[in-house]
Motif scaffolding. Structure first.
Motif, PDB file in Angstrom:
ATOM      1  N   GLY A 184      11.988   3.804  -1.090  1.00  0.00           N
ATOM      2  CA  GLY A 184      10.873   3.533  -1.975  1.00  0.00           C
ATOM      3  C   GLY A 184      11.348   3.105  -3.339  1.00  0.00           C
ATOM      4  N   GLN A 185      10.499   2.345  -4.034  1.00  0.00           N
ATOM      5  CA  GLN A 185      10.850   1.839  -5.360  1.00  0.00           C
ATOM      6  C   GLN A 185       9.629   1.944  -6.279  1.00  0.00           C
ATOM      7  N   LEU A 186       9.902   2.349  -7.529  1.00  0.00           N
ATOM      8  CA  LEU A 186       8.864   2.441  -8.554  1.00  0.00           C
ATOM      9  C   LEU A 186       9.330   1.667  -9.774  1.00  0.00           C
TER      10      LEU A 186
ATOM     11  N   SER B  72       1.917   1.188 -16.554  1.00  0.00           N
ATOM     12  CA  SER B  72       1.712   0.854 -15.148  1.00  0.00           C
ATOM     13  C   SER B  72       2.957   1.210 -14.359  1.00  0.00           C
ATOM     14  N   CYS B  73       2.754   1.527 -13.092  1.00  0.00           N
ATOM     15  CA  CYS B  73       3.868   1.832 -12.185  1.00  0.00           C
ATOM     16  C   CYS B  73       3.543   1.181 -10.847  1.00  0.00           C
ATOM     17  N   VAL B  74       4.301   0.164 -10.506  1.00  0.00           N
ATOM     18  CA  VAL B  74       4.101  -0.532  -9.235  1.00  0.00           C
ATOM     19  C   VAL B  74       5.040   0.063  -8.197  1.00  0.00           C
ATOM     20  N   ALA B  75       4.484   0.426  -7.060  1.00  0.00           N
ATOM     21  CA  ALA B  75       5.244   1.090  -6.008  1.00  0.00           C
ATOM     22  C   ALA B  75       5.455   0.171  -4.818  1.00  0.00           C
ATOM     23  N   ALA B  76       6.563   0.381  -4.118  1.00  0.00           N
ATOM     24  CA  ALA B  76       6.847  -0.374  -2.907  1.00  0.00           C
ATOM     25  C   ALA B  76       7.715   0.460  -1.982  1.00  0.00           C
ATOM     26  N   GLY B  77       7.600   0.188  -0.686  1.00  0.00           N
ATOM     27  CA  GLY B  77       8.509   0.809   0.269  1.00  0.00           C
ATOM     28  C   GLY B  77       8.032   2.100   0.900  1.00  0.00           C
ATOM     29  N   PHE B  78       6.799   2.506   0.612  1.00  0.00           N
ATOM     30  CA  PHE B  78       6.246   3.703   1.244  1.00  0.00           C
ATOM     31  C   PHE B  78       4.722   3.588   1.192  1.00  0.00           C
ATOM     32  N   PRO B  79       4.020   4.376   2.002  1.00  0.00           N
ATOM     33  CA  PRO B  79       2.548   4.317   2.021  1.00  0.00           C
ATOM     34  C   PRO B  79       1.962   4.856   0.727  1.00  0.00           C
ATOM     35  N   PHE B  80       1.480   3.940  -0.119  1.00  0.00           N
ATOM     36  CA  PHE B  80       1.028   4.327  -1.452  1.00  0.00           C
ATOM     37  C   PHE B  80      -0.136   5.320  -1.401  1.00  0.00           C
TER      38      PHE B  80
END
Length: 115
Positions: free
Chosen positions: A1-3, A20-28
């Motif tokens: 995961g990445q934030l 803001s915090c954009v997330a990727a790589g896991f079910p948000f």
């Protein structure tokens, strides 16, 4: 995961900022999120938390009524609206995500409040 956090900056007392915090790589949508902050020589402290189910929130006493945490599950983005900023809010702010069995941190974004 990445934030990845953004939105920090240098402002005057009484001003507002939105992190803001954009997330990727896991079910948000299934993750609880928190914003933490840290100043040199002090422990990292929790500022605000938003849960996955129902979206209930908690705030540190020092920011209640001034900060609002929110999430946009469609955009995989976490927010922290900070109003009526004070010099004591100066810190590095970190996004934290807790999907099941994992714990992710962003790199931080600096907020400086000074006249």
């Amino acid at each position: 995961g990445q934030l990845v956090e953004s939105g920090g900056g240098s402002v005057q007392p009484g001003d507002s900022l939105r992190l803001s915090c954009v997330a990727a790589g896991f079910p948000f949508s299934g993750a609880a999120f928190s914003w933490y902050r840290q100043t040199p020589g002090k422990e990292r402290e929790s500022v605000a938390t938003i849960r996955s189910t129902g979206g209930s929130t908690d705030y540190a006493d020092s920011v209640k009524g001034r900060f609002t945490i929110s999430r946009d599950n469609a955009k995989n983005t976490l927010y922290l609206q900070m109003n009526s900023l004070k010099p004591e809010d100066t810190a590095m702010y970190y996004c934290n995500a807790r999907p099941i069995l994992y714990d992710y941190w962003g790199q931080g974004t600096q907020v400086t409040v000074s006249s």
